[in-house]
Motif scaffolding. Structure first.
Motif, PDB file in Angstrom:
ATOM      1  N   TYR A 157      38.960   0.658   4.671  1.00 42.76           N
ATOM      2  CA  TYR A 157      37.849   1.010   3.790  1.00 42.76           C
ATOM      3  C   TYR A 157      38.028   2.358   3.089  1.00 42.76           C
ATOM      4  O   TYR A 157      37.398   2.621   2.062  1.00 42.76           O
ATOM      5  CB  TYR A 157      36.519   1.012   4.555  1.00 42.76           C
ATOM      6  N   LEU A 208      30.206   1.871   5.666  1.00 41.25           N
ATOM      7  CA  LEU A 208      31.298   2.437   6.452  1.00 41.25           C
ATOM      8  C   LEU A 208      31.709   3.800   5.915  1.00 41.25           C
ATOM      9  O   LEU A 208      31.948   4.747   6.672  1.00 41.25           O
ATOM     10  CB  LEU A 208      32.498   1.492   6.449  1.00 41.25           C
ATOM     11  N   ILE A 243      25.429  -0.472  10.884  1.00 42.91           N
ATOM     12  CA  ILE A 243      26.753   0.137  10.999  1.00 42.91           C
ATOM     13  C   ILE A 243      26.560   1.601  11.317  1.00 42.91           C
ATOM     14  O   ILE A 243      25.809   2.318  10.634  1.00 42.91           O
ATOM     15  CB  ILE A 243      27.553   0.003   9.690  1.00 42.91           C
ATOM     16  N   VAL A 283      36.233  -8.140   9.358  1.00 39.74           N
ATOM     17  CA  VAL A 283      35.630  -6.866   9.750  1.00 39.74           C
ATOM     18  C   VAL A 283      36.699  -5.867  10.184  1.00 39.74           C
ATOM     19  O   VAL A 283      36.684  -4.696   9.781  1.00 39.74           O
ATOM     20  CB  VAL A 283      34.588  -7.079  10.871  1.00 39.74           C
ATOM     21  N   ASN A 284      37.642  -6.317  10.996  1.00 39.48           N
ATOM     22  CA  ASN A 284      38.691  -5.403  11.456  1.00 39.48           C
ATOM     23  C   ASN A 284      39.571  -4.930  10.302  1.00 39.48           C
ATOM     24  O   ASN A 284      39.979  -3.766  10.258  1.00 39.48           O
ATOM     25  CB  ASN A 284      39.537  -6.077  12.539  1.00 39.48           C
ATOM     26  N   LYS A 309      31.447   7.445   7.747  1.00 44.35           N
ATOM     27  CA  LYS A 309      32.590   8.342   7.902  1.00 44.35           C
ATOM     28  C   LYS A 309      32.281   9.716   7.326  1.00 44.35           C
ATOM     29  O   LYS A 309      32.626  10.749   7.923  1.00 44.35           O
ATOM     30  CB  LYS A 309      33.814   7.744   7.201  1.00 44.35           C
ATOM     31  N   HIS A 331      38.352   4.240  17.226  1.00 42.89           N
ATOM     32  CA  HIS A 331      39.441   4.819  16.463  1.00 42.89           C
ATOM     33  C   HIS A 331      40.601   5.045  17.437  1.00 42.89           C
ATOM     34  O   HIS A 331      40.441   5.737  18.441  1.00 42.89           O
ATOM     35  CB  HIS A 331      39.034   6.171  15.860  1.00 42.89           C
ATOM     36  N   THR A 380      28.290   5.222  13.860  1.00 40.46           N
ATOM     37  CA  THR A 380      29.409   5.871  14.543  1.00 40.46           C
ATOM     38  C   THR A 380      29.033   6.103  15.998  1.00 40.46           C
ATOM     39  O   THR A 380      27.897   6.475  16.298  1.00 40.46           O
ATOM     40  CB  THR A 380      29.736   7.216  13.882  1.00 40.46           C
ATOM     41  N   VAL A 386      37.566  -2.307   8.376  1.00 45.78           N
ATOM     42  CA  VAL A 386      37.506  -1.052   9.136  1.00 45.78           C
ATOM     43  C   VAL A 386      38.816  -0.287   9.018  1.00 45.78           C
ATOM     44  O   VAL A 386      38.835   0.944   8.941  1.00 45.78           O
ATOM     45  CB  VAL A 386      37.157  -1.332  10.614  1.00 45.78           C
ATOM     46  N   GLU A 387      39.921  -1.002   8.972  1.00 42.69           N
ATOM     47  CA  GLU A 387      41.230  -0.349   8.862  1.00 42.69           C
ATOM     48  C   GLU A 387      41.494   0.208   7.470  1.00 42.69           C
ATOM     49  O   GLU A 387      42.238   1.188   7.312  1.00 42.69           O
ATOM     50  CB  GLU A 387      42.336  -1.350   9.224  1.00 42.69           C
ATOM     51  N   GLY A 442      34.266   5.810  17.363  1.00 46.44           N
ATOM     52  CA  GLY A 442      34.609   4.753  16.423  1.00 46.44           C
ATOM     53  C   GLY A 442      33.380   4.226  15.726  1.00 46.44           C
ATOM     54  O   GLY A 442      32.373   4.919  15.603  1.00 46.44           O
ATOM     55  N   LYS A 443      33.450   2.967  15.294  1.00 47.00           N
ATOM     56  CA  LYS A 443      32.372   2.338  14.547  1.00 47.00           C
ATOM     57  C   LYS A 443      31.666   1.297  15.414  1.00 47.00           C
ATOM     58  O   LYS A 443      32.307   0.519  16.118  1.00 47.00           O
ATOM     59  CB  LYS A 443      32.905   1.660  13.282  1.00 47.00           C
TER      60      LYS A 443
END
Length: 303
Positions: free
Chosen positions: A202, A241, A61, A195-196, A245, A83, A63, A199-200, A53-54
């Protein structure tokens, strides 16, 4: 991604002190009440054993994968968000060792050998990620032993672990000092929600106005608040982010770079290439080539 990381606890985590223990060991899974943007006065050594995840440490930031080992200093905000599919759980995600600065400073007065940890703990103020299969394996082994030990045995294992990290030559300093610590329960609730949510979402065209509305703040105020709390402007945070990824996909898949561009949330290949070069000082194709070569070297040394 599951919404289970969206929690509303205060930012300051009060570590339960155990008077008979100067070094605490804990394990927890995901989702868990501790999975939030938070800080505490203790040092924290954090090992991921399940999920990817992150990771957020200060304004960093990145992984994470199993084997991700980080030492975080006092009052440095941090969070690991896995994740996870809806309803998915990782019951044994983390191994955590915490200790406070008073332990180290008091020990220095009696044991001059403790001075050898000074440089390590100074670097930990910004977060340190450690690398190397042998080091991670040994750290994992020592933390497992600490989980079953108490008293002087646990303390001796802790000192061996700290010496191992102090001598490590493969590490990365994670955060700068560009952020200001955000305090107050309401502020941290909003920051965690923001933030959450980012993350969901982006990977699509998420906007500052959309996130501001989600956390019930006016866009102008949210922009200033978010930059203070994370050390980054909103668009910089989202771009980081997306780059993270893209790096994950370049390293672990054979997908065409054009597909990776859009999957990571960029809207055109030229913008993707420009942002990637600015962040990594190389093109996406060169990054993929370099990670492949590094992986080949590790395999050849292992065999």
């Amino acid at each position: 991604m599951s919404n289970s990381g969206r929690l509303t606890d205060p930012s300051y985590e009060l570590i339960d002190e155990q008077h008979e223990c100067s070094v605490l060991y804990r394990e927890h899974g995901f989702p868990h009440s501790l999975v939030r943007w938070h800080y505490h006065r203790e040092y924290e050594l954090h090992l991921i054993t399940e999920s990817s995840g992150k990771v957020f440490v200060g304004d960093y930031i990145g992984t994470f994968y199993p084997g991700h080992l980080v030492l975080v200093g006092p009052n440095l905000p941090h969070n690991w968000i896995s994740h996870a599919e809806e309803g998915q759980q990782f019951p044994n995600r983390d191994k955590v060792v915490t200790f406070n600065d008073e332990l180290v400073q008091s020990a220095k007065q009696v044991f001059p050998e403790m001075e050898s940890l000074s440089n390590l703990l100074e670097r930990a103020q910004f977060g340190i990620e450690f690398f190397g299969d042998q080091l991670i394996e040994r750290a994992h082994e020592l933390m497992n032993q600490m989980s079953e030990a108490s008293g002087l045995t646990r303390l001796s294992l802790f000192l061996i672990l700290m010496e191992l990290l102090a001598k490590a030559d493969k590490y990365k300093i994670l955060s700068s000092n560009n952020y200001l610590l955000v305090t107050g329960e309401k502020n941290i609730q909003r920051l965690n929600l923001a933030v959450n949510y980012i993350v969901e979402h982006y990977a699509r065209n998420v906007t500052l106005e959309e996130v501001a509305e989600h956390v019930s703040m006016k866009p102008t105020y949210f922009s200033k608040f978010f930059r203070q709390a994370t050390g980054r402007r909103f668009i910089e945070f989202v771009t980081s982010l997306r780059i993270s990824k893209a790096c994950e996909l370049l390293s672990n898949s054979e997908k065409p770079i054009t597909d990776i561009c859009f999957e990571a949330g960029f809207n055109n290949i030229s913008n993707f290439n420009r942002r990637f070069i600015a962040a990594k000082n190389m093109t996406p194709s060169d990054y993929r080539k370099e990670t492949f070569e590094r992986a080949s070297e590790r395999w050849s040394h292992a065999s």
